[in-house]
Design a protein around this motif. Structure first.
Motif, PDB file in Angstrom:
ATOM      1  N   GLY A 242       0.660  -0.750   0.226  1.00  0.00           N
ATOM      2  CA  GLY A 242      -0.212  -0.082  -0.398  1.00  0.00           C
ATOM      3  C   GLY A 242       1.246   1.396  -0.289  1.00  0.00           C
ATOM      4  O   GLY A 242      -0.229   2.497  -0.130  1.00  0.00           O
ATOM      5  N   GLY A 243       2.347   1.289   0.422  1.00  0.00           N
ATOM      6  CA  GLY A 243       2.896   2.568   0.116  1.00  0.00           C
ATOM      7  C   GLY A 243       3.992   2.382  -1.210  1.00  0.00           C
ATOM      8  O   GLY A 243       2.822   2.518  -2.223  1.00  0.00           O
ATOM      9  N   SER A 244       4.051   3.498  -1.327  1.00  0.00           N
ATOM     10  CA  SER A 244       4.785   4.367  -2.315  1.00  0.00           C
ATOM     11  C   SER A 244       6.215   4.565  -2.134  1.00  0.00           C
ATOM     12  O   SER A 244       6.773   4.560  -1.084  1.00  0.00           O
ATOM     13  N   LEU A 245       6.722   4.594  -3.525  1.00  0.00           N
ATOM     14  CA  LEU A 245       8.298   4.481  -3.908  1.00  0.00           C
ATOM     15  C   LEU A 245       8.424   5.311  -4.822  1.00  0.00           C
ATOM     16  O   LEU A 245       7.602   5.276  -5.719  1.00  0.00           O
ATOM     17  N   ARG A 246       9.646   6.278  -4.772  1.00  0.00           N
ATOM     18  CA  ARG A 246      10.036   7.323  -6.389  1.00  0.00           C
ATOM     19  C   ARG A 246      11.247   6.753  -7.306  1.00  0.00           C
ATOM     20  O   ARG A 246      11.666   6.470  -5.890  1.00  0.00           O
ATOM     21  N   LEU A 247      11.255   6.021  -7.817  1.00  0.00           N
ATOM     22  CA  LEU A 247      12.681   5.600  -8.409  1.00  0.00           C
ATOM     23  C   LEU A 247      12.701   6.528  -9.781  1.00  0.00           C
ATOM     24  O   LEU A 247      13.006   7.491 -10.353  1.00  0.00           O
TER      25      LEU A 247
ATOM     26  N   THR B  59       3.430   7.971 -22.760  1.00  0.00           N
ATOM     27  CA  THR B  59       4.210   7.305 -21.914  1.00  0.00           C
ATOM     28  C   THR B  59       2.960   5.460 -22.679  1.00  0.00           C
ATOM     29  O   THR B  59       2.724   5.455 -23.445  1.00  0.00           O
ATOM     30  N   ASP B  60       3.425   4.676 -21.939  1.00  0.00           N
ATOM     31  CA  ASP B  60       3.676   2.982 -21.795  1.00  0.00           C
ATOM     32  C   ASP B  60       3.729   2.463 -20.650  1.00  0.00           C
ATOM     33  O   ASP B  60       4.495   2.699 -20.163  1.00  0.00           O
ATOM     34  N   TYR B  61       2.378   1.705 -20.390  1.00  0.00           N
ATOM     35  CA  TYR B  61       2.875   0.428 -19.181  1.00  0.00           C
ATOM     36  C   TYR B  61       2.205  -0.942 -18.674  1.00  0.00           C
ATOM     37  O   TYR B  61       1.322  -1.208 -20.460  1.00  0.00           O
ATOM     38  N   ALA B  62       2.749  -1.265 -18.608  1.00  0.00           N
ATOM     39  CA  ALA B  62       2.168  -3.043 -18.380  1.00  0.00           C
ATOM     40  C   ALA B  62       1.401  -2.981 -17.588  1.00  0.00           C
ATOM     41  O   ALA B  62       0.438  -2.135 -16.797  1.00  0.00           O
ATOM     42  N   SER B  63       0.090  -3.546 -18.136  1.00  0.00           N
ATOM     43  CA  SER B  63      -1.558  -3.978 -17.435  1.00  0.00           C
ATOM     44  C   SER B  63      -1.012  -3.618 -16.034  1.00  0.00           C
ATOM     45  O   SER B  63      -2.360  -3.656 -15.720  1.00  0.00           O
ATOM     46  N   SER B  64      -0.026  -4.743 -15.547  1.00  0.00           N
ATOM     47  CA  SER B  64      -0.007  -4.925 -13.926  1.00  0.00           C
ATOM     48  C   SER B  64      -0.123  -3.155 -12.972  1.00  0.00           C
ATOM     49  O   SER B  64      -0.310  -3.850 -11.956  1.00  0.00           O
ATOM     50  N   VAL B  65       0.598  -2.973 -14.021  1.00  0.00           N
ATOM     51  CA  VAL B  65       1.290  -1.517 -13.186  1.00  0.00           C
ATOM     52  C   VAL B  65      -0.003  -0.079 -13.928  1.00  0.00           C
ATOM     53  O   VAL B  65      -0.068   0.513 -13.167  1.00  0.00           O
ATOM     54  N   LYS B  66      -0.740  -0.445 -14.178  1.00  0.00           N
ATOM     55  CA  LYS B  66      -1.637   0.966 -15.148  1.00  0.00           C
ATOM     56  C   LYS B  66      -2.233   1.455 -14.034  1.00  0.00           C
ATOM     57  O   LYS B  66      -3.101   0.458 -12.903  1.00  0.00           O
ATOM     58  N   GLY B  67      -2.861   2.786 -13.475  1.00  0.00           N
ATOM     59  CA  GLY B  67      -3.234   3.423 -12.650  1.00  0.00           C
ATOM     60  C   GLY B  67      -2.392   2.685 -11.456  1.00  0.00           C
ATOM     61  O   GLY B  67      -2.553   3.947 -10.254  1.00  0.00           O
ATOM     62  N   ARG B  68      -1.855   2.194 -11.120  1.00  0.00           N
ATOM     63  CA  ARG B  68      -0.806   2.549  -9.335  1.00  0.00           C
ATOM     64  C   ARG B  68       0.698   2.969 -10.089  1.00  0.00           C
ATOM     65  O   ARG B  68       0.936   3.815  -9.342  1.00  0.00           O
ATOM     66  N   PHE B  69       1.366   3.554 -11.257  1.00  0.00           N
ATOM     67  CA  PHE B  69       2.622   3.945 -11.182  1.00  0.00           C
ATOM     68  C   PHE B  69       2.221   3.985 -12.413  1.00  0.00           C
ATOM     69  O   PHE B  69       1.451   4.543 -13.474  1.00  0.00           O
ATOM     70  N   THR B  70       3.670   6.168 -12.344  1.00  0.00           N
ATOM     71  CA  THR B  70       3.529   6.705 -13.089  1.00  0.00           C
ATOM     72  C   THR B  70       5.060   7.510 -13.643  1.00  0.00           C
ATOM     73  O   THR B  70       5.557   7.362 -12.780  1.00  0.00           O
ATOM     74  N   ILE B  71       5.072   7.047 -14.800  1.00  0.00           N
ATOM     75  CA  ILE B  71       7.039   7.479 -15.585  1.00  0.00           C
ATOM     76  C   ILE B  71       6.741   8.887 -15.531  1.00  0.00           C
ATOM     77  O   ILE B  71       5.019   9.490 -16.219  1.00  0.00           O
TER      78      ILE B  71
ATOM     79  N   ASN C  69       2.379   3.590  -6.350  1.00  0.00           N
ATOM     80  CA  ASN C  69       2.079   3.751  -6.187  1.00  0.00           C
ATOM     81  C   ASN C  69       1.436   2.479  -5.605  1.00  0.00           C
ATOM     82  O   ASN C  69       1.441   1.462  -6.136  1.00  0.00           O
ATOM     83  N   SER C  70      -0.308   2.425  -4.389  1.00  0.00           N
ATOM     84  CA  SER C  70      -0.715   1.493  -3.568  1.00  0.00           C
ATOM     85  C   SER C  70       0.674   0.040  -4.207  1.00  0.00           C
ATOM     86  O   SER C  70      -0.138  -0.507  -5.300  1.00  0.00           O
ATOM     87  N   LEU C  71       1.335   0.148  -3.764  1.00  0.00           N
ATOM     88  CA  LEU C  71       2.537  -0.925  -4.096  1.00  0.00           C
ATOM     89  C   LEU C  71       1.982  -2.204  -3.778  1.00  0.00           C
ATOM     90  O   LEU C  71       0.991  -2.001  -2.223  1.00  0.00           O
ATOM     91  N   LYS C  72       2.104  -3.926  -3.847  1.00  0.00           N
ATOM     92  CA  LYS C  72       1.725  -5.093  -3.948  1.00  0.00           C
ATOM     93  C   LYS C  72       2.773  -5.610  -3.555  1.00  0.00           C
ATOM     94  O   LYS C  72       4.007  -5.419  -5.245  1.00  0.00           O
TER      95      LYS C  72
ATOM     96  N   VAL D  76       8.735  -5.516  -0.877  1.00  0.00           N
ATOM     97  CA  VAL D  76       7.341  -4.543  -0.694  1.00  0.00           C
ATOM     98  C   VAL D  76       6.438  -6.100   0.552  1.00  0.00           C
ATOM     99  O   VAL D  76       7.013  -6.786  -0.046  1.00  0.00           O
ATOM    100  N   SER D  77       6.394  -6.213   1.258  1.00  0.00           N
ATOM    101  CA  SER D  77       5.617  -6.864   2.596  1.00  0.00           C
ATOM    102  C   SER D  77       4.530  -6.393   2.592  1.00  0.00           C
ATOM    103  O   SER D  77       3.934  -5.294   2.291  1.00  0.00           O
TER     104      SER D  77
END
Length: 123
Positions: free
Chosen positions: A14-19, A57-69, A83-86, A121-122
């Motif tokens: 549920g947390g966030s990180l920025r790479l 931009t382009d996203y994998a379906s597994s991260v779309k809506g949660r990750f932003t490049i 965001n909303s890390l799993k 992600v724990s």
């Protein structure tokens, strides 16, 4: 060409990180920058990509809506806001640069790779 990935770490679900991916050594006007990840025992998989000049931009379906490049051309840096890390997002994350030709999804379409940064992600 050098790509320096940073920003990984340990975060709860549920947390966030920025790479960050700092690029140097050439101009990237006709390039795209992609983020890939590789979990233990699995193949490296596409996460997201952005074109350097137009910011498409382009996203994998597994991260779309949660990750932003995004990118900051003045700093020659690309970011991946997660965001909303799993727990299933746990992997080593790599940034890569490739001439804008062909699918974003294939590692073979990228010429330069950074060293990777661990995201855990724990649950």
């Amino acid at each position: 060409v050098q790509l320096q990935a940073s920003g990984g770490g340990l975060v709860q679900a549920g947390g966030s990180l920025r790479l960050s991916c700092a690029a140097s050594g050439r101009t990237f006007s006709s390039y795209r920058i992609g983020w890939f990840r590789q979990a233990p025992g699995k193949e490296r998989e596409f996460v997201a990509a952005i074109t350097w000049t137009f910011g498409s931009t382009d996203y994998a379906s597994s991260v779309k809506g949660r990750f932003t490049i995004s990118r900051d051309n003045a700093k020659d840096t690309v970011y991946l806001q997660m965001n909303s890390l799993k727990p299933e997002d746990t992997a080593v994350y790599y940034c890569a640069a490739g001439y804008y030709s062909g699918s974003n999804y294939y590692t073979s379409n990228y010429d330069y790779w950074g060293q990777g940064t661990q995201v855990t992600v724990s649950s």
